[in-house]
Design a protein around this motif. Structure first.
Motif, PDB file in Angstrom:
ATOM      1  N   VAL A  92       0.843  -1.445   0.106  1.00 39.60           N
ATOM      2  CA  VAL A  92       0.059  -0.110   0.167  1.00 39.60           C
ATOM      3  C   VAL A  92       0.845   1.120  -0.139  1.00 39.60           C
ATOM      4  CG1 VAL A  92      -1.786  -1.071   1.286  1.00 39.60           C
ATOM      5  CG2 VAL A  92      -0.152   0.061   2.449  1.00 39.60           C
ATOM      6  N   VAL A  93       0.373   2.441  -0.427  1.00 38.53           N
ATOM      7  CA  VAL A  93       0.991   3.768  -0.394  1.00 38.53           C
ATOM      8  C   VAL A  93       0.038   4.421   0.845  1.00 38.53           C
ATOM      9  CG1 VAL A  93       1.208   5.965  -1.459  1.00 38.53           C
ATOM     10  CG2 VAL A  93       1.549   3.892  -2.754  1.00 38.53           C
ATOM     11  N   ALA A  94       1.087   4.982   1.760  1.00 37.41           N
ATOM     12  CA  ALA A  94       0.310   5.863   2.948  1.00 37.41           C
ATOM     13  C   ALA A  94       0.653   7.326   2.735  1.00 37.41           C
ATOM     14  CB  ALA A  94       1.133   5.117   4.254  1.00 37.41           C
ATOM     15  N   THR A  95      -0.343   7.966   2.589  1.00 34.78           N
ATOM     16  CA  THR A  95       0.155   9.366   2.405  1.00 34.78           C
ATOM     17  C   THR A  95      -1.110  10.377   3.002  1.00 34.78           C
ATOM     18  OG1 THR A  95       0.244  11.189   0.439  1.00 34.78           O
ATOM     19  CG2 THR A  95      -1.471   9.424   0.166  1.00 34.78           C
ATOM     20  N   ASP A  96      -0.532  11.684   3.310  1.00 36.40           N
ATOM     21  CA  ASP A  96      -1.655  12.646   3.855  1.00 36.40           C
ATOM     22  C   ASP A  96      -2.096  13.726   2.747  1.00 36.40           C
ATOM     23  OD1 ASP A  96       0.777  14.000   3.368  1.00 36.40           O
ATOM     24  OD2 ASP A  96       1.272  14.524   5.313  1.00 36.40           O
ATOM     25  N   ASP A  97      -1.734  13.334   1.458  1.00 34.00           N
ATOM     26  CA  ASP A  97      -1.811  14.393   0.354  1.00 34.00           C
ATOM     27  C   ASP A  97      -2.822  13.663  -0.592  1.00 34.00           C
ATOM     28  OD1 ASP A  97      -0.922  17.011  -0.867  1.00 34.00           O
ATOM     29  OD2 ASP A  97      -1.058  15.583  -2.397  1.00 34.00           O
ATOM     30  N   GLU A  98      -3.961  14.475  -0.939  1.00 32.28           N
ATOM     31  CA  GLU A  98      -4.917  13.932  -1.760  1.00 32.28           C
ATOM     32  C   GLU A  98      -4.534  13.758  -3.398  1.00 32.28           C
ATOM     33  OE1 GLU A  98      -8.043  11.867  -2.883  1.00 32.28           O
ATOM     34  OE2 GLU A  98      -7.883  12.329  -0.916  1.00 32.28           O
ATOM     35  N   LYS A  99      -3.443  14.608  -3.656  1.00 32.17           N
ATOM     36  CA  LYS A  99      -2.889  14.630  -4.928  1.00 32.17           C
ATOM     37  C   LYS A  99      -2.380  13.268  -5.328  1.00 32.17           C
ATOM     38  CE  LYS A  99      -1.102  18.680  -4.512  1.00 32.17           C
ATOM     39  NZ  LYS A  99      -1.535  19.272  -3.267  1.00 32.17           N
ATOM     40  N   THR A 114      -3.233   8.955   5.702  1.00 30.13           N
ATOM     41  CA  THR A 114      -2.728   9.159   7.269  1.00 30.13           C
ATOM     42  C   THR A 114      -2.781  10.577   7.612  1.00 30.13           C
ATOM     43  OG1 THR A 114      -0.404   9.111   6.140  1.00 30.13           O
ATOM     44  CG2 THR A 114      -1.312   7.205   7.062  1.00 30.13           C
ATOM     45  N   SER A 115      -2.401  10.969   8.904  1.00 27.89           N
ATOM     46  CA  SER A 115      -2.527  12.211   9.496  1.00 27.89           C
ATOM     47  C   SER A 115      -1.207  13.161   8.823  1.00 27.89           C
ATOM     48  CB  SER A 115      -2.503  12.080  10.697  1.00 27.89           C
ATOM     49  OG  SER A 115      -2.436  13.248  11.563  1.00 27.89           O
ATOM     50  N   GLU A 116      -1.463  14.235   8.868  1.00 26.39           N
ATOM     51  CA  GLU A 116      -0.272  15.184   8.548  1.00 26.39           C
ATOM     52  C   GLU A 116       0.790  15.285   9.874  1.00 26.39           C
ATOM     53  OE1 GLU A 116      -1.807  19.170   7.297  1.00 26.39           O
ATOM     54  OE2 GLU A 116      -2.652  18.287   5.445  1.00 26.39           O
ATOM     55  N   GLY A 121       8.568   8.929   8.410  1.00 22.42           N
ATOM     56  CA  GLY A 121       8.090   7.813   7.634  1.00 22.42           C
ATOM     57  C   GLY A 121       7.434   6.359   8.753  1.00 22.42           C
ATOM     58  N   THR A 122       8.292   6.312   9.645  1.00 23.76           N
ATOM     59  CA  THR A 122       8.063   5.188  10.597  1.00 23.76           C
ATOM     60  C   THR A 122       6.640   5.472  11.338  1.00 23.76           C
ATOM     61  OG1 THR A 122      10.376   5.077  11.016  1.00 23.76           O
ATOM     62  CG2 THR A 122       8.920   3.838  12.593  1.00 23.76           C
ATOM     63  N   GLU A 123       6.377   6.698  11.596  1.00 20.59           N
ATOM     64  CA  GLU A 123       5.138   6.861  12.148  1.00 20.59           C
ATOM     65  C   GLU A 123       3.931   6.632  11.435  1.00 20.59           C
ATOM     66  OE1 GLU A 123       4.726  10.402  14.501  1.00 20.59           O
ATOM     67  OE2 GLU A 123       6.449   9.988  16.023  1.00 20.59           O
ATOM     68  N   ARG A 124       4.246   7.110   9.962  1.00 14.58           N
ATOM     69  CA  ARG A 124       3.184   6.932   8.793  1.00 14.58           C
ATOM     70  C   ARG A 124       2.935   5.668   8.701  1.00 14.58           C
ATOM     71  NH1 ARG A 124       1.668  11.233   6.572  1.00 14.58           N
ATOM     72  NH2 ARG A 124       3.502  12.311   6.976  1.00 14.58           N
ATOM     73  N   CYS A 125       3.997   4.712   8.937  1.00  9.86           N
ATOM     74  CA  CYS A 125       3.787   3.352   8.663  1.00  9.86           C
ATOM     75  C   CYS A 125       2.855   2.715   9.771  1.00  9.86           C
ATOM     76  CB  CYS A 125       5.198   2.484   8.537  1.00  9.86           C
ATOM     77  SG  CYS A 125       5.854   2.663   6.830  1.00  9.86           S
ATOM     78  N   ASN A 126       3.179   3.266  10.879  1.00  7.03           N
ATOM     79  CA  ASN A 126       2.566   2.546  11.960  1.00  7.03           C
ATOM     80  C   ASN A 126       0.820   3.092  11.902  1.00  7.03           C
ATOM     81  OD1 ASN A 126       2.053   1.479  14.516  1.00  7.03           O
ATOM     82  ND2 ASN A 126       1.670   3.656  15.415  1.00  7.03           N
ATOM     83  N   GLU A 127       0.525   4.323  11.646  1.00  7.53           N
ATOM     84  CA  GLU A 127      -0.859   4.819  11.405  1.00  7.53           C
ATOM     85  C   GLU A 127      -1.324   3.888  10.368  1.00  7.53           C
ATOM     86  OE1 GLU A 127      -3.389   8.580  10.297  1.00  7.53           O
ATOM     87  OE2 GLU A 127      -1.371   8.939  11.130  1.00  7.53           O
ATOM     88  N   ALA A 128      -0.727   3.696   9.216  1.00 10.41           N
ATOM     89  CA  ALA A 128      -1.263   2.821   8.151  1.00 10.41           C
ATOM     90  C   ALA A 128      -1.394   1.513   8.524  1.00 10.41           C
ATOM     91  CB  ALA A 128      -0.391   2.812   6.900  1.00 10.41           C
TER      92      ALA A 128
END
Length: 293
Positions: A92-99, A114-116, A121-128
C-alpha cells in the motif's frame, strides 16, 4: 542586576535533576514495557505488508513523490518495483496528500490516508498498519524516493528479520562511493561482527585521524528501506525522541538508543535515491544509459 544565591542555585539544580530523572525513568519504563510486550510472541513472523510512505510537503523537495521520471511519477516506479518482491503479501501507499492519493489510485495502488501530524515515515507506517483490515507480523517501510529499488533487497531484509528473533528492525547497506563520503544526504552505517547495527550517521563513519577517506576501508551506505516487527512498530511512537536521533535527524537511532537490536544485510546495489531536484536528472541519465524504461 540580581545574582542568585548559592542556595537558590542548588535548589534549581536539584529540581532540574529531579525533572530529568522523572523523564529518564518514564523513557526507561516505556522501553522495558516494550521488551516485555515483544517477548510475548516467539512465533515465525510470516505475514508481511509493504508500505510506501509518501508526503507532498517535503522540506528539501516539495512534491517529490509526483516528480516525473522518464514519463512516470516516481511513486509509481517505486510501487511497480516493490510489487515484484515475493515476500510481500500486500502493498500500500500511505499518504496525507490527496494529490498523491489520486495519482496512486490511477495506476492501481491501494492507498491509506494518514495524518499530517506524522513526524516521519516510521510513524506514518504505524498509522497505516493500524488502518489495514488484516494484521501483519512484519511491516516493510519502502522509501518512495527509490524508484529503482530492487525487489531482492525487500525480500532480503524481510528474511533477515524473520531469521533474527532478537531483532525488531532490519535494513540494508551497500558500498559507499568515495564521492559520497561527506554528503550528509548519504547516511553511513557501521555494524558489529554478527551483522547488527552499531550506529548510523550523516557524517563519515568510521572517521580516521587523517580526516580523509581511506580507499581501502569498506565504508557502508545505508539504503532507506527498512522492516519492523509489527508489534514494535506500535510501540515506536511511544518512545521519546533521543539525543542522537535529534542531532543526526535519523529516526533509526531512536531504536538503537533504546537498546533494541537492528539486523543489517549487505547488498550489491547502486543507490539511486532522489533527495533533491538535481538527483532527477542523474537518475534519468542512468536509466537512459541502461535502457531502463
Amino acid at each position: 542586576m540580581s545574582i542568585c544565591s548559592s542556595s537558590e542555585s542548588s535548589s534549581s539544580s536539584t529540581k532540574s535533576w529531579i525533572v530529568h530523572g522523572i523523564v529518564a525513568g518514564a523513557a526507561i519504563a516505556v522501553a522495558i514495557g516494550a521488551r516485555a510486550y515483544l517477548a510475548q510472541s516467539k512465533k515465525l513472523r510470516s505475514r508481511v505488508v509493504g508500505i510506501i510512505p509518501a508526503r507532498f510537503a517535503s522540506s528539501r523537495f516539495q512534491g517529490k513523490p509526483l516528480v516525473n521520471i522518464l514519463g512516470k511519477p516516481m511513486i509509481q516506479r517505486t510501487w511497480e518495483r516493490s510489487k515484484l518482491a515475493t515476500t510481500l503479501d500486500h502493498l500500500v501507499v500511505a499518504t496525507d496528500d490527496e494529490k498523491i492519493a489520486e495519482c496512486c489510485r490511477g495506476f492501481g495502488a491501494d492507498v491509506i490516508m494518514t495524518s499530517e501530524s506524522c513526524r516521519n515515515g516510521t510513524e506514518r507506517c504505524n498509522e497505516a498498519q493500524e488502518k489495514l483490515d488484516k494484521k501483519y507480523d512484519i511491516v516493510v517501510n519502502i522509501q518512495g524516493d527509490e524508484p529503482l529499488i530492487e525487489p531482492e533487497i525487500i525480500d532480503g531484509i524481510v528474511k533477515a528479520l524473520q531469521a533474527a528473533p532478537d531483532a525488531v528492525f532490519s535494513t540494508a547497506v551497500t558500498s559507499l562511493k568515495p564521492e559520497d563520503a561527506f554528503d550528509p544526504n548519504r547516511v553511513k552505517c557501521v555494524v558489529d561482527n554478527r551483522g547488527y547495527a552499531i550506529y548510523f550517521s550523516r557524517g563519515l563513519i568510521p572517521y580516521n585521524k587523517s580526516g580523509r577517506v581511506n580507499p581501502q576501508f569498506p565504508y557502508m551506505l545505508h539504503l532507506g528501506i527498512q522492516s519492523y516487527d509489527s508489534k514494535f512498530l506500535k510501540i515506536y511512537p511511544q518512545l521519546q525522541p533521543t539525543p542522537l536521533q535529534l542531532e543526526e535527524d535519523l529516526e533509526q537511532l531512536k531504536v538503537l538508543e533504546n537498546g533494541f537490536k537492528m539486523k543489517v544485510i549487505k547488498v550489491d546495489h547502486e543507490a539511486h535515491g532522489v533527495d533533491t531536484a538535481e538527483d532527477v536528472e542523474k537518475i534519468e541519465s542512468f536509466m537512459r544509459e541502461r535502457n531502463l524504461s
